[in-house]
Design a protein around this motif. Structure first.
Motif, PDB file in Angstrom:
ATOM      1  N   ASN A 136      -3.309  18.144  -3.389  1.00 36.92           N
ATOM      2  CA  ASN A 136      -1.869  18.363  -3.586  1.00 36.92           C
ATOM      3  C   ASN A 136      -1.027  17.980  -2.378  1.00 36.92           C
ATOM      4  OD1 ASN A 136      -2.031  19.372  -6.272  1.00 36.92           O
ATOM      5  ND2 ASN A 136      -2.705  21.350  -5.472  1.00 36.92           N
ATOM      6  N   GLY A 137      -1.539  17.054  -1.581  1.00 40.92           N
ATOM      7  CA  GLY A 137      -0.753  16.571  -0.450  1.00 40.92           C
ATOM      8  C   GLY A 137      -1.085  17.221   0.873  1.00 40.92           C
ATOM      9  N   ALA A 138      -2.108  18.080   0.898  1.00 42.49           N
ATOM     10  CA  ALA A 138      -2.500  18.706   2.163  1.00 42.49           C
ATOM     11  C   ALA A 138      -3.219  17.717   3.080  1.00 42.49           C
ATOM     12  CB  ALA A 138      -3.400  19.908   1.902  1.00 42.49           C
ATOM     13  N   TYR A 139      -3.870  16.728   2.481  1.00 45.51           N
ATOM     14  CA  TYR A 139      -4.638  15.753   3.258  1.00 45.51           C
ATOM     15  C   TYR A 139      -4.406  14.355   2.697  1.00 45.51           C
ATOM     16  CZ  TYR A 139      -7.239  20.024   4.384  1.00 45.51           C
ATOM     17  OH  TYR A 139      -7.585  21.292   4.764  1.00 45.51           O
ATOM     18  N   VAL A 140      -4.716  13.360   3.514  1.00 44.83           N
ATOM     19  CA  VAL A 140      -4.770  11.996   3.010  1.00 44.83           C
ATOM     20  C   VAL A 140      -6.117  11.788   2.322  1.00 44.83           C
ATOM     21  CG1 VAL A 140      -3.216  11.107   4.785  1.00 44.83           C
ATOM     22  CG2 VAL A 140      -5.683  11.071   5.193  1.00 44.83           C
ATOM     23  N   ASN A 141      -6.177  10.803   1.435  1.00 47.14           N
ATOM     24  CA  ASN A 141      -7.441  10.478   0.787  1.00 47.14           C
ATOM     25  C   ASN A 141      -8.060   9.220   1.412  1.00 47.14           C
ATOM     26  OD1 ASN A 141      -6.124   8.243  -0.389  1.00 47.14           O
ATOM     27  ND2 ASN A 141      -5.659   9.353  -2.271  1.00 47.14           N
ATOM     28  N   SER A 142      -9.093   8.708   0.794  1.00 49.62           N
ATOM     29  CA  SER A 142      -9.836   7.581   1.383  1.00 49.62           C
ATOM     30  C   SER A 142      -9.073   6.271   1.332  1.00 49.62           C
ATOM     31  CB  SER A 142     -11.183   7.427   0.666  1.00 49.62           C
ATOM     32  OG  SER A 142     -10.991   7.185  -0.723  1.00 49.62           O
ATOM     33  N   SER A 143      -7.950   6.218   0.607  1.00 46.54           N
ATOM     34  CA  SER A 143      -7.142   4.997   0.573  1.00 46.54           C
ATOM     35  C   SER A 143      -6.250   4.853   1.807  1.00 46.54           C
ATOM     36  CB  SER A 143      -6.266   4.968  -0.691  1.00 46.54           C
ATOM     37  OG  SER A 143      -7.056   4.889  -1.857  1.00 46.54           O
ATOM     38  N   TRP A 144      -6.069   5.936   2.533  1.00 44.61           N
ATOM     39  CA  TRP A 144      -5.243   5.907   3.748  1.00 44.61           C
ATOM     40  C   TRP A 144      -5.974   5.122   4.841  1.00 44.61           C
ATOM     41  CZ3 TRP A 144      -0.387   7.305   5.064  1.00 44.61           C
ATOM     42  CH2 TRP A 144      -0.074   7.420   6.424  1.00 44.61           C
ATOM     43  N   THR A 145      -5.238   4.266   5.542  1.00 50.19           N
ATOM     44  CA  THR A 145      -5.852   3.415   6.561  1.00 50.19           C
ATOM     45  C   THR A 145      -5.034   3.438   7.842  1.00 50.19           C
ATOM     46  OG1 THR A 145      -4.592   1.453   5.894  1.00 50.19           O
ATOM     47  CG2 THR A 145      -6.709   1.844   4.771  1.00 50.19           C
ATOM     48  N   LYS A 146      -5.635   2.873   8.878  1.00 49.60           N
ATOM     49  CA  LYS A 146      -4.909   2.711  10.144  1.00 49.60           C
ATOM     50  C   LYS A 146      -3.671   1.844   9.945  1.00 49.60           C
ATOM     51  CE  LYS A 146      -5.416   1.302  14.922  1.00 49.60           C
ATOM     52  NZ  LYS A 146      -5.514   0.069  15.612  1.00 49.60           N
ATOM     53  N   GLN A 147      -3.766   0.902   8.993  1.00 48.03           N
ATOM     54  CA  GLN A 147      -2.611   0.036   8.727  1.00 48.03           C
ATOM     55  C   GLN A 147      -1.417   0.841   8.230  1.00 48.03           C
ATOM     56  OE1 GLN A 147      -5.821  -0.615   8.308  1.00 48.03           O
ATOM     57  NE2 GLN A 147      -6.176  -2.667   7.438  1.00 48.03           N
ATOM     58  N   HIS A 148      -1.662   1.847   7.402  1.00 50.47           N
ATOM     59  CA  HIS A 148      -0.561   2.706   6.952  1.00 50.47           C
ATOM     60  C   HIS A 148       0.100   3.390   8.150  1.00 50.47           C
ATOM     61  CE1 HIS A 148      -2.690   2.328   3.037  1.00 50.47           C
ATOM     62  NE2 HIS A 148      -1.473   2.419   2.548  1.00 50.47           N
ATOM     63  N   HIS A 149      -0.723   3.902   9.039  1.00 54.15           N
ATOM     64  CA  HIS A 149      -0.212   4.542  10.251  1.00 54.15           C
ATOM     65  C   HIS A 149       0.671   3.574  11.039  1.00 54.15           C
ATOM     66  CE1 HIS A 149      -0.699   7.295  13.852  1.00 54.15           C
ATOM     67  NE2 HIS A 149      -0.365   6.159  14.452  1.00 54.15           N
ATOM     68  N   GLU A 150       0.177   2.357  11.246  1.00 55.39           N
ATOM     69  CA  GLU A 150       0.910   1.397  12.070  1.00 55.39           C
ATOM     70  C   GLU A 150       2.208   0.942  11.408  1.00 55.39           C
ATOM     71  OE1 GLU A 150       0.269   0.623  15.176  1.00 55.39           O
ATOM     72  OE2 GLU A 150      -1.443   1.986  15.131  1.00 55.39           O
ATOM     73  N   ILE A 151       2.194   0.790  10.089  1.00 58.43           N
ATOM     74  CA  ILE A 151       3.413   0.375   9.387  1.00 58.43           C
ATOM     75  C   ILE A 151       4.452   1.490   9.434  1.00 58.43           C
ATOM     76  CG2 ILE A 151       4.351  -0.183   7.104  1.00 58.43           C
ATOM     77  CD1 ILE A 151       1.672  -1.729   6.621  1.00 58.43           C
ATOM     78  N   LEU A 152       4.028   2.723   9.220  1.00 61.91           N
ATOM     79  CA  LEU A 152       4.966   3.836   9.306  1.00 61.91           C
ATOM     80  C   LEU A 152       5.488   4.016  10.732  1.00 61.91           C
ATOM     81  CD1 LEU A 152       3.238   6.132   6.760  1.00 61.91           C
ATOM     82  CD2 LEU A 152       5.710   5.919   6.896  1.00 61.91           C
ATOM     83  N   LYS A 153       4.624   3.780  11.709  1.00 65.91           N
ATOM     84  CA  LYS A 153       5.064   3.851  13.107  1.00 65.91           C
ATOM     85  C   LYS A 153       6.137   2.804  13.379  1.00 65.91           C
ATOM     86  CE  LYS A 153       3.298   3.753  17.859  1.00 65.91           C
ATOM     87  NZ  LYS A 153       2.065   3.707  18.699  1.00 65.91           N
ATOM     88  N   ALA A 154       5.898   1.575  12.917  1.00 67.76           N
ATOM     89  CA  ALA A 154       6.898   0.519  13.089  1.00 67.76           C
ATOM     90  C   ALA A 154       8.181   0.860  12.350  1.00 67.76           C
ATOM     91  CB  ALA A 154       6.334  -0.816  12.602  1.00 67.76           C
ATOM     92  N   ALA A 155       8.037   1.428  11.149  1.00 67.48           N
ATOM     93  CA  ALA A 155       9.213   1.791  10.346  1.00 67.48           C
ATOM     94  C   ALA A 155      10.068   2.823  11.057  1.00 67.48           C
ATOM     95  CB  ALA A 155       8.764   2.311   8.983  1.00 67.48           C
ATOM     96  N   ALA A 156       9.426   3.845  11.636  1.00 64.08           N
ATOM     97  CA  ALA A 156      10.160   4.936  12.272  1.00 64.08           C
ATOM     98  C   ALA A 156      10.675   4.572  13.661  1.00 64.08           C
ATOM     99  CB  ALA A 156       9.270   6.169  12.370  1.00 64.08           C
ATOM    100  N   SER A 157      10.064   3.596  14.291  1.00 66.91           N
ATOM    101  CA  SER A 157      10.458   3.227  15.660  1.00 66.91           C
ATOM    102  C   SER A 157      11.739   2.412  15.707  1.00 66.91           C
ATOM    103  CB  SER A 157       9.317   2.454  16.337  1.00 66.91           C
ATOM    104  OG  SER A 157       8.151   3.249  16.446  1.00 66.91           O
TER     105      SER A 157
END
Length: 271
Positions: A136-157
């Motif tokens: 229910n959104g408490a954790y990420v699943n196996s589809s989450w990747t480092k690329q998601h992290h980096e894209i969101l970091k770029a988006a927020a920066s």
């Protein structure tokens, strides 16, 4: 216009107004003059669900999408971004879905890696994004990747960004994984849903005096707050006892033109 829901009036407009690009009002109660259309396909993006005609925004938003998608295209397995709803051609309340997205300054970006930028219009109507959550959104699943992290970091920066909404487990995961500068995490805010896409909200553009910014996020990286969201998902607090004297909640009514800034009438009536 009297007696007709504002969403019907704005939803009927197929193109932006021929005005100087200006947002009026707030993200959930406003409109957009001179909306710019995001091209259906670009070098590093594709607009999805074209039948909705929601690939319109303030020029600053279009520029932001172009810039972020170019950064995403540098991530392994990503050719760019799949872009969901931005706004209707003249902003305003939408016929279905969002309460916000009314100023052309909000954009939903799919979590699904854009590994092909040659999708047909039909494919863009029928394929779906990919959920990144479990429990229910408490954790990420196996589809989450480092690329998601980096894209969101770029988006927020990007300094144009006011905040980004994503499900709580993703925020907590990014808090745990970020070992460098953490300032960008302040703009990543946990919110319900937002596991198939993340929602970027831009600040009002410089000089847009009729545009109302949301209050800035609280100071700090917001990681403790996100962890509290996760704890409440895993161990829901008991509901408060019912108040027998509480008035019945009123159904939410559709916004009327009188609820919106007065400039929105001109936006609607403009060629």
């Amino acid at each position: 216009m009297q007696g007709v829901a504002a969403k019907q009036l704005f939803g009927a407009k197929p193109e932006g107004s021929k005005q100087i690009s200006t947002p009026y009002g707030s993200y959930a109660k406003g409109c957009l003059a001179g909306g710019a259309e995001l091209a259906e396909t670009g070098p590093t993006w594709q607009a999805m669900r074209l039948s909705r005609n929601r690939n319109w925004g303030h020029p600053e938003t279009i520029s932001y999408i172009q810039d972020l998608s170019a950064k995403a295209a540098r991530q392994p397995g990503w050719q760019g971004l799949y872009i969901g709803d931005i706004s209707q051609p003249r902003g305003g309340p939408m016929l279905t879905g969002h309460r916000s997205h009314q100023l052309g300054l909000d954009v939903d970006i799919w979590m699904r890696p854009a590994n092909s930028l040659s999708l047909s219009a039909s494919e863009r109507e029928n394929i779906s994004s990919i959920s990144m959550r479990r429990d229910n959104g408490a954790y990420v699943n196996s589809s989450w990747t480092k690329q998601h992290h980096e894209i969101l970091k770029a988006a927020a920066s990007d300094p144009r960004v006011a905040r980004i909404f994503v499900f709580p487990g993703a925020k907590v995961q990014m808090c745990e994984d970020e070992k460098g500068d953490r300032a960008w995490l302040r703009k990543i805010r946990p919110w319900w849903g937002h596991h198939y896409h993340f929602h970027v909200r831009l600040n009002c553009p410089d000089g847009a005096t009729g545009c109302v910014n949301q209050d800035p996020p609280p100071a700090g990286d917001g990681c403790a707050d996100a962890k509290k969201w996760v704890q409440d998902i895993l161990f829901p607090p008991p509901p408060p006892p019912p108040d027998p004297n509480a008035p019945k909640p009123k159904p939410r009514r559709d916004l009327q033109m009188t609820d919106l800034p007065r400039q929105c009438v001109t936006v609607l009536q403009s060629p």
